[in-house]
Design a protein around this motif. Structure first.
Motif, PDB file in Angstrom:
ATOM      1  N   GLN A  48      -6.213  -2.880 -13.734  1.00 40.68           N
ATOM      2  CA  GLN A  48      -5.637  -4.072 -12.717  1.00 40.68           C
ATOM      3  C   GLN A  48      -4.467  -4.003 -12.246  1.00 40.68           C
ATOM      4  O   GLN A  48      -3.438  -3.458 -13.045  1.00 40.68           O
TER       5      GLN A  48
ATOM      6  N   ALA B  65     -11.695   9.391 -14.539  1.00 45.69           N
ATOM      7  CA  ALA B  65     -10.946   8.092 -14.093  1.00 45.69           C
ATOM      8  C   ALA B  65     -10.885   7.055 -15.263  1.00 45.69           C
ATOM      9  O   ALA B  65     -11.751   7.317 -16.396  1.00 45.69           O
ATOM     10  N   ARG B  66     -10.012   6.280 -15.249  1.00 45.34           N
ATOM     11  CA  ARG B  66      -9.704   5.293 -16.276  1.00 45.34           C
ATOM     12  C   ARG B  66     -10.621   3.935 -16.109  1.00 45.34           C
ATOM     13  O   ARG B  66     -10.474   2.647 -15.813  1.00 45.34           O
ATOM     14  N   VAL B  67     -12.125   4.293 -16.051  1.00 46.72           N
ATOM     15  CA  VAL B  67     -13.119   3.568 -16.020  1.00 46.72           C
ATOM     16  C   VAL B  67     -14.364   3.150 -17.120  1.00 46.72           C
ATOM     17  O   VAL B  67     -14.621   4.230 -17.645  1.00 46.72           O
ATOM     18  N   CYS B  68     -14.509   2.306 -17.585  1.00 44.93           N
ATOM     19  CA  CYS B  68     -15.392   2.049 -18.833  1.00 44.93           C
ATOM     20  C   CYS B  68     -16.778   2.464 -18.110  1.00 44.93           C
ATOM     21  O   CYS B  68     -17.400   1.957 -16.988  1.00 44.93           O
ATOM     22  N   GLN B  69     -17.627   3.164 -18.795  1.00 45.98           N
ATOM     23  CA  GLN B  69     -18.963   3.590 -18.432  1.00 45.98           C
ATOM     24  C   GLN B  69     -20.038   2.544 -18.691  1.00 45.98           C
ATOM     25  O   GLN B  69     -21.109   2.644 -17.964  1.00 45.98           O
TER      26      GLN B  69
ATOM     27  N   SER C  98     -14.837   0.759 -23.141  1.00 46.85           N
ATOM     28  CA  SER C  98     -13.552  -0.173 -23.587  1.00 46.85           C
ATOM     29  C   SER C  98     -14.221  -0.893 -24.868  1.00 46.85           C
ATOM     30  O   SER C  98     -15.146  -0.935 -25.527  1.00 46.85           O
TER      31      SER C  98
ATOM     32  N   GLY D 228     -17.680  -0.756 -16.432  1.00 50.69           N
ATOM     33  CA  GLY D 228     -16.873  -0.795 -15.198  1.00 50.69           C
ATOM     34  C   GLY D 228     -15.774  -1.309 -14.971  1.00 50.69           C
ATOM     35  O   GLY D 228     -15.192  -1.463 -13.770  1.00 50.69           O
ATOM     36  N   LYS D 229     -15.176  -1.613 -16.183  1.00 52.79           N
ATOM     37  CA  LYS D 229     -13.769  -2.144 -16.064  1.00 52.79           C
ATOM     38  C   LYS D 229     -12.580  -0.989 -15.572  1.00 52.79           C
ATOM     39  O   LYS D 229     -13.023  -0.143 -15.976  1.00 52.79           O
ATOM     40  N   ARG D 230     -11.880  -1.458 -14.548  1.00 53.53           N
ATOM     41  CA  ARG D 230     -11.044  -0.625 -14.032  1.00 53.53           C
ATOM     42  C   ARG D 230      -9.540  -1.137 -14.410  1.00 53.53           C
ATOM     43  O   ARG D 230      -9.306  -2.295 -14.840  1.00 53.53           O
TER      44      ARG D 230
ATOM     45  N   ASN E   8     -23.536   1.561 -13.420  1.00 51.86           N
ATOM     46  CA  ASN E   8     -22.129   1.980 -13.988  1.00 51.86           C
ATOM     47  C   ASN E   8     -22.286   3.394 -14.966  1.00 51.86           C
ATOM     48  O   ASN E   8     -21.494   3.964 -14.985  1.00 51.86           O
TER      49      ASN E   8
ATOM     50  N   LEU F 261      -9.545   1.754 -23.457  1.00 48.05           N
ATOM     51  CA  LEU F 261     -10.705   2.646 -23.366  1.00 48.05           C
ATOM     52  C   LEU F 261     -10.547   3.521 -24.566  1.00 48.05           C
ATOM     53  O   LEU F 261      -9.532   4.307 -24.939  1.00 48.05           O
TER      54      LEU F 261
END
Length: 79
Positions: free
Chosen positions: A13, A2-6, A52, A9-11, A76, A33
């Motif tokens: 928008q 997924a396009r989520v910062c580990q 990120s 937790g930014k996703r 996270n 990312l």
């Protein structure tokens, strides 16, 4: 993956593209990312995280162990 910062937790928008005539169509704002390897001196091992740009700056400022500890407390980190 997924396009989520580990770390943060930014996703992605959701928002609108607004044209000159003020028509609105849906679009995504993706986080900046990068896959990055970090060395943890306490354990002597390398870990790879998808982070990120703002998380990289936070790691440079506070240190990887402090940031990982805080991210694990928030739930996270997947490592």
């Amino acid at each position: 993956m997924a396009r989520v910062c580990q770390i943060t937790g930014k996703r992605p928008q959701v928002g609108n593209n607004v044209s000159h005539s003020n028509r609105k169509t849906k679009r995504k704002f993706l986080p900046n990312l990068m896959k990055k390897r970090f060395f943890i001196p306490e354990t002597g091992e390398w870990i790879t995280l998808k982070v990120s740009a703002s998380a990289i700056r936070t790691i440079n400022k506070n240190g990887i162990t402090a940031v990982l500890k805080k991210a694990r407390a928030n739930g996270n980190v997947l490592v």
